[in-house]
Design a protein around this motif. Structure first.
Motif, mmCIF file in Angstrom:
data_model
loop_
_atom_site.group_PDB
_atom_site.id
_atom_site.type_symbol
_atom_site.label_atom_id
_atom_site.label_comp_id
_atom_site.label_asym_id
_atom_site.label_seq_id
_atom_site.Cartn_x
_atom_site.Cartn_y
_atom_site.Cartn_z
ATOM 1 N N GLY A 1 -9.190 11.295 -3.767
ATOM 2 C CA GLY A 1 -8.510 12.173 -4.699
ATOM 3 C C GLY A 1 -7.766 11.420 -5.779
ATOM 4 N N LEU A 2 -6.595 11.948 -6.178
ATOM 5 C CA LEU A 2 -5.801 11.428 -7.277
ATOM 6 C C LEU A 2 -4.661 10.571 -6.733
ATOM 7 N N PHE A 3 -4.304 9.514 -7.452
ATOM 8 C CA PHE A 3 -3.178 8.691 -7.005
ATOM 9 C C PHE A 3 -2.389 8.183 -8.203
ATOM 10 N N VAL A 4 -1.089 7.895 -7.955
ATOM 11 C CA VAL A 4 -0.209 7.284 -8.951
ATOM 12 C C VAL A 4 0.718 6.327 -8.219
ATOM 13 N N THR A 5 0.956 5.168 -8.818
ATOM 14 C CA THR A 5 1.911 4.201 -8.276
ATOM 15 C C THR A 5 2.436 3.336 -9.406
ATOM 16 N N SER A 6 3.568 2.671 -9.187
ATOM 17 C CA SER A 6 4.137 1.806 -10.213
ATOM 18 C C SER A 6 4.940 0.697 -9.571
ATOM 19 N N THR B 1 4.458 8.563 -13.875
ATOM 20 C CA THR B 1 3.970 9.934 -13.733
ATOM 21 C C THR B 1 2.659 10.064 -14.488
ATOM 22 N N GLY B 2 1.644 10.521 -13.795
ATOM 23 C CA GLY B 2 0.332 10.701 -14.400
ATOM 24 C C GLY B 2 -0.044 12.160 -14.495
ATOM 25 N N ALA C 1 5.770 0.547 -16.562
ATOM 26 C CA ALA C 1 5.361 -0.758 -16.044
ATOM 27 C C ALA C 1 3.944 -1.069 -16.513
ATOM 28 N N PRO C 2 3.681 -2.282 -16.983
ATOM 29 C CA PRO C 2 2.326 -2.617 -17.441
ATOM 30 C C PRO C 2 1.255 -2.397 -16.381
ATOM 31 N N TRP C 3 1.635 -2.564 -15.085
ATOM 32 C CA TRP C 3 0.663 -2.357 -14.021
ATOM 33 C C TRP C 3 0.889 -1.041 -13.278
ATOM 34 N N ALA C 4 1.557 -0.075 -13.923
ATOM 35 C CA ALA C 4 1.553 1.284 -13.386
ATOM 36 C C ALA C 4 0.115 1.786 -13.365
ATOM 37 N N LYS C 5 -0.227 2.598 -12.360
ATOM 38 C CA LYS C 5 -1.622 2.999 -12.167
ATOM 39 C C LYS C 5 -1.708 4.496 -11.903
ATOM 40 N N ALA C 6 -2.719 5.130 -12.506
ATOM 41 C CA ALA C 6 -3.018 6.537 -12.247
ATOM 42 C C ALA C 6 -4.519 6.706 -12.316
ATOM 43 N N GLY C 7 -5.105 7.300 -11.269
ATOM 44 C CA GLY C 7 -6.556 7.452 -11.296
ATOM 45 C C GLY C 7 -7.108 8.060 -10.032
ATOM 46 N N ASP D 1 0.868 -1.178 0.000
ATOM 47 C CA ASP D 1 0.000 0.000 0.000
ATOM 48 C C ASP D 1 0.906 1.228 0.000
ATOM 49 N N ASP D 2 1.499 1.482 -1.155
ATOM 50 C CA ASP D 2 2.485 2.542 -1.304
ATOM 51 C C ASP D 2 2.178 3.309 -2.584
ATOM 52 N N PHE D 3 1.878 4.588 -2.461
ATOM 53 C CA PHE D 3 1.512 5.370 -3.635
ATOM 54 C C PHE D 3 1.547 6.856 -3.316
ATOM 55 N N SER D 4 1.568 7.670 -4.375
ATOM 56 C CA SER D 4 1.479 9.117 -4.238
ATOM 57 C C SER D 4 0.010 9.516 -4.275
ATOM 58 N N PHE D 5 -0.388 10.392 -3.346
ATOM 59 C CA PHE D 5 -1.808 10.654 -3.115
ATOM 60 C C PHE D 5 -2.028 12.166 -2.988
ATOM 61 N N VAL D 6 -2.822 12.716 -3.885
ATOM 62 C CA VAL D 6 -3.286 14.103 -3.782
ATOM 63 C C VAL D 6 -4.733 14.027 -3.323
#
Length: 504
Positions: free
Chosen positions: A198-203, A222-223, A105-111, A67-72
């Protein structure tokens, strides 16, 4: 079945139990089987290269999670909706130490994400674009719902929407921001009135081939987010940035020198992040993390002891010429073998279950004391592994009893069972064979039964090396155990037939 018939089997079962417990070597060896399982397990959990020294976060289902990600984010009280256009998703992969290259990364995520607080492991639901798997809706780490395929770009943005109504979260997607399609729905029981959203990005890290095999290279994504729209009980004020998790997670990442960032960009944000929001699945990407299977690695040694006892339980009667007396006392020969199977199988089950019940908590405690994080599993999985270890030894004992009856030679019977069951398990899990051959052995030999001890789970949305050398069996726990039971049933059936036709 009549009462008389039941009464006839009861004395037979009691006689076989009396025979077993009066032979000191048999019952002491059965206790020894449990001790061997524990001893080998203790050696396996001895202090070695120290791990990270911290436990992994635990998700709502009781499983260990990343459970590690950037969170706005900002607080949302009650119901509400957030809409955004994801205009870009790019990435950087570390090909080798000191060098980085472009790549996603194929499972990089932004949303978009709604989360029960900022603590790792807390409940969440998210709708997102990914590096190579289109739009997805994921929630509570283990759930993944596919949406539309396709990449995102400034020329072809992906519009996302996440709506909260009580404890129900619904994700939507759109190609133009006007026509919407539902991606999925999640019900998060116990979701508090005020959540962070809010917004999040992780990879996560990316599997790469090297000169010596395959490895995992850390990655950052980077999203780009634009045209953020809110509706409902959102708190007033500005957005806040938070990196959830102290680093980018067990799944492989850059570390402190590449922590995530969030930069205001026009009417939106550019957010960079690494890590993952997903279950921990073991394998090379979680080096240093111990699993329940590590604590029960001695099961194969205990199984050998059980096989020796079970085979000798019948072959000693042939060797000493006592089989005739046993069959004269109970002419219904099939029932003699059933009684023997219940005795030796029951004793083996108790030995295996007792050993596992001791080693699972003890191994976890020793590992944590030595600085090794332990892969937490749900209570139901842990119970299945403990009971499954007992069933594994019981089925092996019945198999050995059947083979011993057919061959009438203890040493030969033990060799056949060990070669057919223990040897394939060791070859498959010790990286001696290629992954394909190892998987084949664990499908078609009695060694498939060891799958009942597996606690790690395969998830399509998590990339690792899903191979026997990494702790993954090609069959599900109960399917693998069914293969072992099939071999035991065939051996036992052949033993019954031969006992009726051949032995006087």
């Amino acid at each position: 079945m009549t009462t008389a018939a039941l009464g006839g089997f009861g004395p037979l079962l009691h006689a076989e139990w009396t025979k077993f417990r009066t032979v000191r070597g048999w019952w002491m060896s059965s206790i020894g089987a449990a001790l061997v399982v524990c001893l080998v397990g203790l050696l396996a959990t001895a202090a070695g290269n120290q791990g990270s020294g911290s436990d992994l976060p635990v998700g709502p289902g009781g499983e260990a999670v990343n459970d590690d990600f950037s969170f706005v984010h900002r607080p949302l009280t009650g119901d509400g909706t957030i809409t955004v256009a994801v205009t870009s998703l790019t990435g950087v992969i570390a090909a080798d130490p000191g060098h980085t290259g472009s790549g996603l990364a194929p499972w990089a995520k932004a949303g978009l994400i709604v989360k029960d607080g900022l603590a790792q492991g807390s409940s969440y639901a998210a709708v997102m674009v990914t590096g190579g798997h289109g739009v997805r809706m994921q929630y509570d780490y283990t759930h993944d719902v596919a949406g539309a395929a396709g990449a995102v770009s400034s020329a072809a943005p992906r519009w996302l929407r996440l709506r909260r109504a009580g404890d129900v979260l619904t994700g939507y997607r759109s190609a133009d921001g006007r026509t919407w399609s539902e991606v999925g729905t999640a019900r998060l029981a116990g979701l508090p009135d005020t959540v962070q959203a809010g917004l999040f990005v992780t990879s996560p890290s990316v599997e790469q081939s090297t000169g010596t095999g395959s490895g995992f290279a850390p990655a950052v994504a980077t999203g780009g987010f634009d045209r953020i729209a809110l509706d409902g009980g959102w708190a007033s004020g500005s957005w806040r940035y938070r990196q959830v998790g102290d680093d980018a997670g067990v799944s492989g990442s850059y570390t402190a020198d590449t922590k995530g960032t969030a930069v205001r960009s026009g009417s939106g944000y550019s957010v960079a992040g690494a890590g993952d929001i997903a279950p921990v699945v073991g394998g090379p990407a979680t080096s240093g993390v111990r699993t329940v299977e590590n604590f029960l690695v001695g099961a194969f040694a205990g199984l050998v002891v059980v096989v020796v006892v079970a085979a000798g339980y019948i072959t000693v009667e042939y060797r000493r010429g006592l089989i005739g007396l046993t069959l004269a006392a109970s002419p219904r020969r099939g029932r003699v073998l059933v009684a023997k199977a219940l005795v030796v199988g029951g004793v083996s089950f108790l030995a295996g279950t007792a050993a596992a019940a001791v080693m699972v908590p003890l191994g976890g405690s020793r590992s944590r004391a030595g600085g090794f994080p332990v892969l937490t599993v749900p209570t139901g999985t842990e119970a299945r592994v403990v009971v499954g270890t007992g069933l594994l030894l019981a089925a092996a004992a019945v198999l050995a009893l059947g083979v011993g009856t057919v061959l009438r030679r203890s040493a030969v019977a033990v060799t056949v069972v060990v070669v057919g069951m223990v040897l394939p398990y060791l070859l498959a899990t010790a990286s001696v064979l290629p992954d394909g051959a190892a998987g084949w052995l664990l499908r078609v030999t009695p060694a498939a039964g060891f799958a009942v001890q597996q606690s790690v789970v395969r998830y399509d949305q998590v990339v690792t090396v899903y191979a026997p050398s990494s702790g993954y069996f090609p069959l599900s726990p109960w399917a693998g155990f069914a293969v072992l039971c099939g071999y035991a049933a065939v051996a036992f059936g052949a033993a019954v037939v031969l006992l009726r036709r051949r032995d006087a």
